[in-house]
Design a protein around this motif. Structure first.
Motif, short mmCIF file in Angstrom:
data_model
loop_
_atom_site.label_atom_id
_atom_site.label_comp_id
_atom_site.label_asym_id
_atom_site.label_seq_id
_atom_site.Cartn_x
_atom_site.Cartn_y
_atom_site.Cartn_z
N ARG A 57 0.75 -1.34 -0.18
CA ARG A 57 -0.06 0.02 0.01
C ARG A 57 1.12 1.39 -0.09
O ARG A 57 1.95 1.14 0.03
CB ARG A 57 -0.73 -0.19 1.98
N LYS A 89 -5.70 0.64 -7.78
CA LYS A 89 -6.88 0.77 -6.83
C LYS A 89 -6.62 -1.23 -5.95
O LYS A 89 -6.69 -1.63 -6.81
CB LYS A 89 -7.35 0.84 -7.28
N ASP A 93 -9.93 -2.67 -1.85
CA ASP A 93 -10.85 -1.36 -0.97
C ASP A 93 -10.34 -0.64 -1.72
O ASP A 93 -8.89 -0.14 -1.83
CB ASP A 93 -10.15 -1.39 0.43
N ARG A 95 -9.98 2.52 -1.93
CA ARG A 95 -9.84 3.58 -1.67
C ARG A 95 -8.23 3.45 -1.69
O ARG A 95 -7.76 4.54 -1.48
CB ARG A 95 -10.11 3.74 -0.03
N THR A 97 -4.13 2.94 -2.83
CA THR A 97 -3.36 2.46 -3.70
C THR A 97 -2.39 1.35 -3.58
O THR A 97 -1.72 1.98 -2.57
CB THR A 97 -2.78 3.47 -4.31
#
Length: 170
Positions: A57, A89, A93, A95, A97
């Motif tokens: 992430r 992405k 999820d 949100r 990256t």
């Protein structure tokens, strides 16, 4: 009237300046190493992190690189434009990256490893190499002890895990 400087002030002055001087020397040499391949030291650091932990992430990359999130986003965006990394992405999820190293990024990182394997001439490592084996061991133990007292456990765990991964990739 001149005030007497207390011993603790002198200790702080010496420690902060010496540590900063050592860090700046390493950072400058790391920058020169990265520039040899048309990168910054941050780009080189990202490639090494992803080599050891691909698909992490963006926030984890920031924590491992010791950057804030916006700085990490800027670094990754520039590297993405150069084809060294790709951003995706997270499937579970949206949100989140995730950042992946590309084949070009792997090739470039591999070239930098050849320099490391051959003993790239970082002054601090050369100075440590001139110490006796016993003093080298003591210094490593002292650095580890101080780091464990000062740095957060997640970062220490990352350094230990990534070091173990490197030793297994020999």
């Amino acid at each position: 009237m001149e005030r007497v400087v207390k011993e603790n002030t002198i200790r702080i002055h010496q420690m902060l300046n010496l540590m900063k001087g050592l860090y700046k020397t390493v950072e400058r040499e790391w920058e020169e190493h990265a520039q040899k391949y048309g990168m910054t030291n941050a780009h080189l650091h990202v490639l090494w992190i992803l080599y050891l932990d691909d698909g992490i992430r963006l926030s984890d990359l920031a924590a491992k690189g010791l950057w804030n999130l916006s700085t990490t986003q800027d670094i990754v965006n520039r590297m993405d434009q150069r084809g060294l990394v790709k951003k995706e992405k997270d499937m579970q999820d949206g949100r989140v990256t995730r950042v992946y190293i590309t084949e070009e990024g792997k090739r470039l990182r591999s070239e930098t490893q050849k320099d490391c394997d051959e003993g790239y001439p970082y002054k601090i490592l050369q100075a440590i190499d001139r110490l006796s084996e016993e003093d080298q061991t003591k210094l490593k133990e002292l650095i580890r002890h101080i780091s464990q007292s000062v740095l957060d456990q997640d970062f220490m765990d990352y350094v230990n895990r990534s070091s173990n991964r490197l030793s297994k990739k020999k």
